[in-house]
Motif scaffolding. Structure first.
Motif, short mmCIF file in Angstrom:
data_model
loop_
_atom_site.label_atom_id
_atom_site.label_comp_id
_atom_site.label_asym_id
_atom_site.label_seq_id
_atom_site.Cartn_x
_atom_site.Cartn_y
_atom_site.Cartn_z
N ALA A 161 18.02 -8.27 -1.32
CA ALA A 161 16.58 -8.41 -1.09
C ALA A 161 16.07 -7.38 -0.09
O ALA A 161 14.91 -6.97 -0.16
N GLN A 162 16.91 -6.95 0.85
CA GLN A 162 16.47 -5.94 1.82
C GLN A 162 16.14 -4.63 1.11
O GLN A 162 15.15 -3.97 1.43
N HIS A 163 16.96 -4.27 0.14
CA HIS A 163 16.68 -3.08 -0.66
C HIS A 163 15.39 -3.26 -1.45
O HIS A 163 14.54 -2.35 -1.51
N ALA A 164 15.21 -4.43 -2.05
CA ALA A 164 13.99 -4.70 -2.80
C ALA A 164 12.76 -4.61 -1.90
O ALA A 164 11.71 -4.09 -2.30
N LEU A 165 12.89 -5.09 -0.66
CA LEU A 165 11.77 -5.03 0.28
C LEU A 165 11.45 -3.59 0.66
O LEU A 165 10.27 -3.21 0.78
N HIS A 237 9.42 -19.43 6.43
CA HIS A 237 9.25 -18.17 7.14
C HIS A 237 10.40 -17.90 8.11
O HIS A 237 10.88 -18.80 8.79
N ASN A 238 10.85 -16.67 8.10
CA ASN A 238 11.90 -16.23 9.01
C ASN A 238 11.24 -15.39 10.11
O ASN A 238 10.67 -14.35 9.81
N PRO A 239 11.22 -15.88 11.37
CA PRO A 239 12.11 -16.90 11.92
C PRO A 239 11.51 -18.29 12.16
O PRO A 239 12.23 -19.19 12.57
N THR A 240 10.20 -18.52 11.95
CA THR A 240 9.57 -19.73 12.47
C THR A 240 9.75 -20.97 11.60
O THR A 240 9.38 -22.07 12.02
N ASP A 266 7.75 -12.03 0.41
CA ASP A 266 9.17 -12.25 0.67
C ASP A 266 9.49 -13.69 0.33
O ASP A 266 9.10 -14.62 1.05
N ASP A 267 10.21 -13.90 -0.77
CA ASP A 267 10.43 -15.25 -1.30
C ASP A 267 11.91 -15.60 -1.36
O ASP A 267 12.33 -16.37 -2.22
N ALA A 292 12.92 -11.24 -4.02
CA ALA A 292 13.79 -12.41 -4.03
C ALA A 292 15.24 -11.93 -4.08
O ALA A 292 15.53 -10.73 -4.08
N GLY A 293 16.16 -12.86 -4.12
CA GLY A 293 17.58 -12.51 -4.17
C GLY A 293 18.43 -13.76 -4.18
O GLY A 293 17.92 -14.89 -4.10
N LEU A 294 19.73 -13.56 -4.25
CA LEU A 294 20.66 -14.69 -4.31
C LEU A 294 21.49 -14.86 -3.05
O LEU A 294 22.28 -15.80 -2.96
N SER A 295 21.33 -13.98 -2.07
CA SER A 295 22.19 -14.05 -0.89
C SER A 295 21.96 -15.31 -0.07
O SER A 295 22.89 -15.83 0.53
N LYS A 296 20.73 -15.82 -0.04
CA LYS A 296 20.43 -17.00 0.76
C LYS A 296 20.69 -18.30 0.01
O LYS A 296 20.78 -19.37 0.62
N THR A 297 20.78 -18.23 -1.32
CA THR A 297 21.01 -19.44 -2.10
C THR A 297 22.41 -19.48 -2.71
O THR A 297 22.74 -20.43 -3.40
N LEU A 298 23.22 -18.45 -2.44
CA LEU A 298 24.56 -18.40 -2.99
C LEU A 298 25.53 -17.84 -1.98
O LEU A 298 26.32 -18.57 -1.38
#
Length: 453
Positions: A161-165, A237-240, A266-267, A292-298
């Motif tokens: 997701a960082q690359h996508a951002l 929201h990251n970080p709040t 950012d989802d 989006a991405g899978l790093s936070k859900t996988l």
């Protein structure tokens, strides 16, 4: 004679019958109620006790075995597998990783399956920069389950997701443009803005995240010909940890439409947040680039991100993508495709949600009352003045606990307001308890006045 299982059969809440059984067993394994080596009930016995069909139990056990949480021993039955512990000298609460729900056996099985289907010719050839068509289609189906319906042609596969951002902000905000965002925001976005040389304006936030009034006031200022882009995280929201309600999302979209502002959404935490809330990209598909991405859900090891773009943005976004990579990762794409198809992603994500909630409750229990904000996910936010946050970070580090640098998420480090993000997903649970007790002792030493916003 076979040993009897010590497990008291139960079903979790929500989902299909086999999913409820998977969730219940995964929860009890994660919490240590079922330690490694313990025998599970036989298929027919468990089906009878829970009033389930034999096929339902068989399917649930197959899912758990595929994930590496249990293993079948011929002639003896099904047993809880051993998960490798992650040793650490310091307690690291600075990196926002999900609780470890993958296993060595699951990863080995996935790589073995890929090795059987991936030939040398395919491995030695370049794939499209935006990913293979079948991988884009698989990601589009996953996004559809999160409330965003995009054709596969408008979904680009990225290296996380960082690359996508980076691609999204680069394409949406030209030189001389301005990125509007929350006054406290994702540190990775701040780094991208600085590397791109784009100006960054932090806007006030409240319990639901970005304030519409603050956004309206900023957009009322003359732009001087500069292109304005809104970067925002509506869910967890990251970080709040703030999450926008449906009305707030509509307000943000209305303002962006009125002032012709492009949105970069950012989802990445959507699968961990409250269900039923639409992505901004679903409310304003003509102007929203969706990350989006899978790093936070996988797992962060699977470097798969996605960038969903409006049709009019496909060409410029693809140009930025091609400038930053020659091809999407074939192996990562194959793993993603396999785990999405066989249900591994959905099953692991459900376990991460459950374990994350357990860890948040633990933080709420061990930290001083009223000191934190939490709304799901696997991090909590301790709001306090920046000076107090820096002092707390130093005290925690001296006691062996690492936290994110307090100034990292601040668009204006001179603004005074700030806080501490505690990332709860990384350490084993007993280590996390120790870390949270250390932070609690530092907070108690600072006094309630030092914690006030």
């Amino acid at each position: 004679m076979r040993l009897q299982s010590p497990w008291t059969p139960r079903l979790a809440v929500g989902g299909l019958a086999h999913e409820k059984l998977v969730a219940a067993l995964a929860e009890d394994i994660a919490e240590g109620i079922l330690p490694a080596g313990v025998r599970l009930p036989a298929h027919r016995e468990l089906a009878y006790q829970l009033g389930l069909g034999l096929g339902t139990v068989t399917k649930a056990y197959a899912v758990l075995e595929r994930r590496g949480l249990v293993q079948s021993v011929r002639g003896r039955g099904m047993f809880v597998a051993t998960l490798a512990a992650r040793p650490a000298s310091l307690i690291d609460l600075s990196i926002n990783v999900p609780p470890q729900m993958l296993s060595d056996r699951l990863l080995a099985a996935a790589l073995g399956q890929i090795a059987r289907q991936l030939g040398a010719d395919a491995f030695g050839a370049y794939a499209p920069a935006a990913g293979r068509s079948e991988h884009r289609a698989a990601m589009a189906r996953w996004l559809r389950g999160q409330g965003l319906d995009l054709p596969a042609e408008q979904v680009f596969i990225c290296h996380g997701a960082q690359h996508a951002l980076w691609v999204a902000l680069g394409a949406a905000c030209p030189p001389g443009g301005e990125i509007l965002t929350e006054v406290v925001t994702y540190p990775g976005a701040i780094q991208i803005a600085r590397q791109l040389g784009r100006s960054l304006l932090g806007l006030a936030i409240d319990a639901e995240g970005l304030s519409p009034a603050a956004l309206e006031a900023a957009l009322a200022r003359p732009a001087g010909g500069a292109r304005r882009v809104l970067y925002v995280t509506p869910t967890l929201h990251n970080p709040t940890t703030a999450t926008m309600g449906a009305g707030r999302r509509q307000d943000i979209v209305r303002l962006c439409r009125a002032h012709d502002v492009t949105i970069v959404e950012d989802d990445v935490y959507a699968a961990l947040g409250a269900s039923g809330l639409p992505p901004l990209a679903a409310l304003a598909p003509e102007r929203t680039l969706h990350v989006a991405g899978l790093s936070k859900t996988l797992s962060p090891g699977l470097r798969i991100g996605s960038l969903g773009v409006p049709a009019a943005w496909a060409a410029p976004a693809l140009a930025w993508l091609q400038a930053s990579t020659t091809m999407a990762s074939l192996i990562a794409g194959l793993i993603m495709e396999q785990w999405l198809a066989d249900g591994t992603v959905a099953s692991v994500a459900a376990s991460i949600r459950t374990e994350a909630r357990r860890r948040v409750v633990l933080a709420e229990t061990l930290l001083p009352e009223g000191s934190l904000r939490a709304a799901g996910g696997f991090h909590v936010w301790l709001p306090m003045p920046l000076v107090a946050a820096e002092r707390l970070a130093r005290q925690a580090a001296a006691a062996g606990v690492l936290v994110m640098a307090p100034d990292a998420p601040l668009t204006d480090p001179l603004g005074g307001a700030g806080g501490i993000r505690l990332s709860l997903g990384g350490p084993p649970i007993e280590v996390l308890k120790q870390g949270l007790r250390t932070v609690a002792a530092c907070l108690d030493g600072a006094g309630a006045a030092g914690r006030a916003v």
